[in-house]
Design an enzyme around this catalytic site. Structure first.
Site, PDB file in Angstrom:
ATOM      1  CB  CYS A 128      -0.965   0.008   1.177  1.00 28.85           C
ATOM      2  SG  CYS A 128      -2.148  -1.345   1.115  1.00 28.85           S
ATOM      3  CG  HIS A 141      -2.837   3.893   2.956  1.00 33.99           C
ATOM      4  ND1 HIS A 141      -3.428   3.616   1.745  1.00 33.99           N
ATOM      5  CD2 HIS A 141      -2.796   2.708   3.631  1.00 33.99           C
ATOM      6  CE1 HIS A 141      -3.699   2.325   1.682  1.00 33.99           C
ATOM      7  NE2 HIS A 141      -3.341   1.757   2.816  1.00 33.99           N
ATOM      8  CG  ASN A 159      -6.424  -0.204   1.926  1.00 33.76           C
ATOM      9  OD1 ASN A 159      -5.815   0.304   0.987  1.00 33.76           O
ATOM     10  ND2 ASN A 159      -5.820  -0.803   2.939  1.00 33.76           N
TER      11      ASN A 159
END
Ligand code: COA
Length: 342
Positions: free
Chosen positions: A133, A269, A299
């Protein structure tokens, strides 16, 4: 024209006397989300969960899911075209293409090469960065170094993922979290302040907290309980993430001798609203100065930071000259930040 190619800024990011500093600066942003939306109510029909639990524990209401046959390169291409349009550049201008992704279409060629061919930017350097990520922050950091050193005059940086493809749809602990999407930026050299610094970290000792066990040596068997599925120890990862993000935010501000109050926006994030809130609290930032998309996007891994950035640039919240802190964490574990003037 750039008169001095050397990066010799003082720690504050201000040029030392008599020297022209070359920054890399975001010339345009773009993003793309697949059409299909999966709501929490849809997930209630798939696993033993509730909309109330998902919203309370993660802040997520819905996520986008790639259509059958729609790949990471498809999403990346759309985001790239929008960023190029915003920056006013064509494929012929691009001299470097970096894609942060942990869900490449193929083992090789890289997603960057696939996107390069579609855009018609053939010939320039093109490669993927796999930092889970944190992929976009890692990719941005790579491109920043090339632009600052004068080696790239126009870098295309993309974060793109189809993470829902490797989710175990019987595991309520992970399947409610992830979505698909892509974001991109065009970086160009500038004498005006752009990216002040980037800070990258990883600790492979935390591998077990978030990983996907398939690979060239491990094999690609997809069976119940094995196979192409993300494994996660969510509550442990949560604590590690909050600590790492707080540290990297402090690190970025300290490296540039800037106080927390100087920050205009946090572009974090988008993994979990509680993690975002904890980071904002640590920075003393009110939530009105935090870009939040996790409620609608879930996400999207490497896609999440550039998607959030593009949304806030396009709706006018983020303005030229404002100070932005972007940060991310992911499997590896990896984490990092970029402090920049937009
Ligand atoms: N619906 C309902 N209950 C669920 C659930 C769901 N979707 N997922 C887990 N639960 C249950 C668990 O089974 C557990 O039940 P038990 O107490 O009967 O054993 C209970 O909720 C608490 O589980 P826990 O994992 O401790 O919850 P949590 O508050 O930590 O929230 C996460 C779980 C995954 C939302 C949270 O830990 C998280 O977001 N972690 C970080 C994950 C992340 O960011 N990953 C990506 C990194 S890039």
């Amino acid at each position: 024209r750039v008169r001095c190619r050397a990066w010799r800024a003082a720690p504050s990011g201000l040029p030392r006397e008599g020297l022209t500093v070359l920054y890399s600066r975001i010339a345009g942003t773009g993003s793309y989300l697949p059409d299909r939306v999966l709501s929490n109510a849809d997930l209630e029909r798939i696993v033993d969960t509730t909309d109330a639990w998902i919203q309370e524990r993660t802040g997520i209401r819905q996520r986008h899911v790639a259509a059958d046959g729609q790949t990471t390169a498809d999403l990346a291409e759309m985001a790239a075209l929008r960023a190029m349009e915003a920056a006013g550049v064509t494929a012929a201008d691009i001299d470097m293409l970096v894609v942060g992704t942990t869900t490449p279409d193929l083992i090789f060629p890289s997603t960057a090469c696939l996107v390069q061919a579609r855009l018609g930017a053939n010939g320039c350097a093109a490669f993927d960065v796999n930092a889970a990520c944190s992929g976009f922050i890692y990719a941005l950091s790579m491109a920043d170094k090339f632009v600052r050193s004068g080696q790239s005059k126009c870098a295309l940086v993309i974060g793109a993922e189809t993470l829902t493809r490797m989710i175990d749809w019987t595991d309520r602990g992970t399947c409610v979290l992830f979505g698909d999407g892509a974001g991109a930026v065009v970086l160009k050299p500038s004498e005006e302040t752009g990216i002040l610094s980037t800070h990258l970290h990883a600790d492979g000792g935390y591998k077990e907290l978030l990983f996907n066990p398939v690979g060239v040596s491990a094999g690609f068997i997809d069976e119940p309980g094995h196979g192409v599925k993300v494994k996660m120890i969510g509550n442990e990862l949560f604590k590690v993430a909050v600590r790492a993000l707080a540290r990297t935010a402090e690190e970025a501000l300290a490296a540039n001798e800037l106080p927390q109050e100087a920050l205009d926006w946090l572009v974090p994030h988008q993994a979990n609203l509680r993690i975002i809130t904890a980071t904002a609290r640590h920075l003393g930032l009110p939530m009105e100065r935090v870009i939040v998309t996790v409620d609608r996007h879930g996400n999207t891994s490497s896609g999440s930071v550039p998607l959030a950035l593009d949304e806030a640039v396009r709706d006018g919240r983020i303005q030229r000259g404002q100070l932005l802190l972007m940060e991310a964490f992911g499997g590896g574990i990896t984490w990092g930040s970029a402090l920049l003037r937009y």
